[in-house]
Design a protein around this motif. Structure first.
Motif, short mmCIF file in Angstrom:
data_model
loop_
_atom_site.label_atom_id
_atom_site.label_comp_id
_atom_site.label_asym_id
_atom_site.label_seq_id
_atom_site.Cartn_x
_atom_site.Cartn_y
_atom_site.Cartn_z
N GLN A 43 11.80 -68.18 11.32
CA GLN A 43 12.45 -66.89 11.53
C GLN A 43 13.09 -66.38 10.25
O GLN A 43 13.03 -65.18 9.94
CB GLN A 43 13.50 -66.99 12.64
CG GLN A 43 12.95 -67.38 14.02
CD GLN A 43 12.19 -66.25 14.70
OE1 GLN A 43 11.31 -65.63 14.10
NE2 GLN A 43 12.52 -65.98 15.94
N CYS A 44 13.70 -67.27 9.50
CA CYS A 44 14.29 -66.87 8.21
C CYS A 44 13.22 -66.35 7.26
O CYS A 44 13.43 -65.34 6.56
CB CYS A 44 15.03 -68.06 7.58
SG CYS A 44 16.58 -68.50 8.41
N LEU A 45 12.08 -67.02 7.21
CA LEU A 45 10.99 -66.58 6.34
C LEU A 45 10.41 -65.26 6.83
O LEU A 45 10.08 -64.37 6.04
CB LEU A 45 9.89 -67.64 6.30
CG LEU A 45 10.25 -68.97 5.63
CD1 LEU A 45 9.10 -69.96 5.77
CD2 LEU A 45 10.61 -68.78 4.17
N LYS A 46 10.31 -65.11 8.14
CA LYS A 46 9.69 -63.92 8.73
C LYS A 46 10.52 -62.67 8.51
O LYS A 46 9.99 -61.59 8.25
CB LYS A 46 9.47 -64.14 10.23
CG LYS A 46 8.80 -62.99 10.95
CD LYS A 46 8.55 -63.35 12.41
CE LYS A 46 7.85 -62.23 13.16
NZ LYS A 46 7.59 -62.59 14.58
N TYR A 47 11.85 -62.81 8.58
CA TYR A 47 12.72 -61.64 8.52
C TYR A 47 13.50 -61.52 7.20
O TYR A 47 14.57 -60.92 7.16
CB TYR A 47 13.68 -61.65 9.72
CG TYR A 47 12.95 -61.47 11.03
CD1 TYR A 47 12.36 -60.24 11.36
CD2 TYR A 47 12.78 -62.53 11.92
CE1 TYR A 47 11.65 -60.08 12.54
CE2 TYR A 47 12.07 -62.38 13.11
CZ TYR A 47 11.51 -61.15 13.41
OH TYR A 47 10.80 -60.99 14.57
#
Length: 419
Positions: free
Chosen positions: A120-124
């Motif tokens: 999620q950190c990488l995605k957003y």
């Protein structure tokens, strides 16, 4: 008040999301990833069974649970992380991860929740949050598996942020997580490219880089691995000479036995005596030579004010045995020169840079190293889903039992009132 504001903020995000149409599909650029597209493909993860949740309700539930001094379940924090849909919600999730870590259920943060958090950190666009929680793992409970580590590390290498990539490698070293060949290759690439920038390192950075090179290098019995061991031991030896052995191994998975510079020379001796095509890279030998010259120069300067340095050494934790090791420096310098000449005459000095060698290693071995990782990841996804279904069923059973007990209590109370 902080918790109520947190829940209100999540509610605002959810309401806003209900009236906006947001494009959540990440855009892909043409920039090269070290790992293959199959390895970094998020579709197997995204295609797993969904459990849609309202983050505002989850936040409110967790706040009320903590207010009553009750534990939040691992499923609740997992659902919160899984349902992140915007950058602002990453910050909310960070808060609740911290709260969960400092709760009675702290040991039950699930591996899939950690994996989901990093994804999620990488995605957003919140990779800094992933690295922050990783470096502060004790406070957040973020201890990723090898595959998750690889995704984060590769993303930094892709963006040529080699300093941050080395921060991830440092965490791998501290957790002694260099088991996968793919992780070893990525880590050595990050270290090689970072050192190629000729950074000015502090003592703590020299210790971290040295330990990472040494421990990762021990996993590779080739020119790259031995060159990494040589430089790693040398950097740790420099810290030992300057600050003493306690400054080397404290808080590190390292030996407390003195003589890291001696172990660096032992690597050179091993290569000299070895049969086959194993060598040491020339630029690594040059870096060690420069390091020894720097130490010799510092030692000569310190000897002129030896009496005034005694008290400083005591304050820094340098004892008599450390001073004895420091006295071996001239021998180490002399022996290094002998071994360098010997390796040169034997044709065991590789003209290619360490950076070039790790790049070649990745080109030759990374693809084959990815296959077992992907197979293991697919198996892990299935195991995670099976475990999650069991937890969900257990949660339903407990809720049904609690509801039945509540009804029985009400029935008993009503019967008592009628009597």
């Amino acid at each position: 008040m902080v918790r109520s504001n947190m829940a209100a903020s999540v509610l605002k995000r959810c309401v806003s999301a209900a009236v906006k149409v947001k494009g959540l599909c990440p855009s892909f650029t043409a920039r090269r990833w070290l790992l293959s597209a199959a390895y970094t493909d998020s579709r197997p993860w995204e295609e797993r069974e969904k459990d849609p949740q309202n983050l505002a309700l989850l936040a409110n539930l967790m706040d009320r649970t903590y207010d009553r001094n009750l534990p939040v379940s691992s499923l609740t924090i997992s659902r919160f992380v899984d349902n992140i849909s915007a950058r602002e919600e990453v910050d909310q999730a960070e808060y609740y991860l911290y709260k969960f870590r400092h709760s009675p259920n702290c040991w039950y943060l699930r591996d899939w929740t950690i994996h989901s958090w990093i994804r999620q950190c990488l995605k957003y666009g919140a990779r800094d949050k992933a690295l922050y929680t990783l470096k502060n793992k004790i406070q957040y409970g973020i201890f990723p598996d090898d595959f998750t580590f690889n995704l984060l590390l590769d993303s930094y290498i892709k963006d040529e942020d080699f300093k941050s990539a080395c921060s991830v490698v440092e965490e791998l070293m501290l957790q002694e997580a260099f088991d996968l060949p793919s992780t070893q290759i990525l880590s050595l690439n990050a270290l090689g490219y970072f050192l190629a920038t000729r950074p000015q390192l502090s003592v703590s950075e020299e210790r971290a880089i040295g330990a990472s090179l040494l421990i990762c290098g021990l996993k590779q019995d080739n020119t790259v691995g031995l060159s990494a061991q040589l430089l790693g031991n040398a950097l740790l030896g420099k810290v030992e000479i300057v600050k003493g052995i306690h400054a080397v191994f404290k808080g590190m998975p390292l030996s407390w036995v003195r003589g890291y510079l001696g172990r660096a020379l032992a690597v050179m001796e091993r290569v000299s005596a070895a049969s086959g095509d194993v060598k040491l890279s020339k630029d690594t030998l040059d870096q060690v030579s420069h390091l020894l010259q720097e130490l010799s120069s510092t030692s000569d300067t310190d000897s002129s004010g030896e009496e005034s340095d005694v008290q400083d050494n005591k304050e820094e934790g340098v004892d008599e045995d450390d001073e004895a090791e420091k006295a071996n420096l001239p021998h180490y310098v002399s022996r290094f020169r002998e071994l360098s000449s010997q390796l040169e005459s034997q044709g065991k000095v590789d003209a290619a840079s360490f950076q070039a060698l790790v790049t070649t290693l990745a080109q030759q071995n990374l693809a084959s190293a990815e296959k077992p990782d992907l197979e293991q990841y697919q198996s892990r996804l299935k195991a995670w889903e099976a475990e999650k279904r069991q937890l969900v069923q257990r949660e339903k059973d407990l809720r049904a039992k609690a509801e039945q007990e509540r009804r029985e209590r009400l029935a008993t109370k009503a019967a008592a009132q009628q009597a």
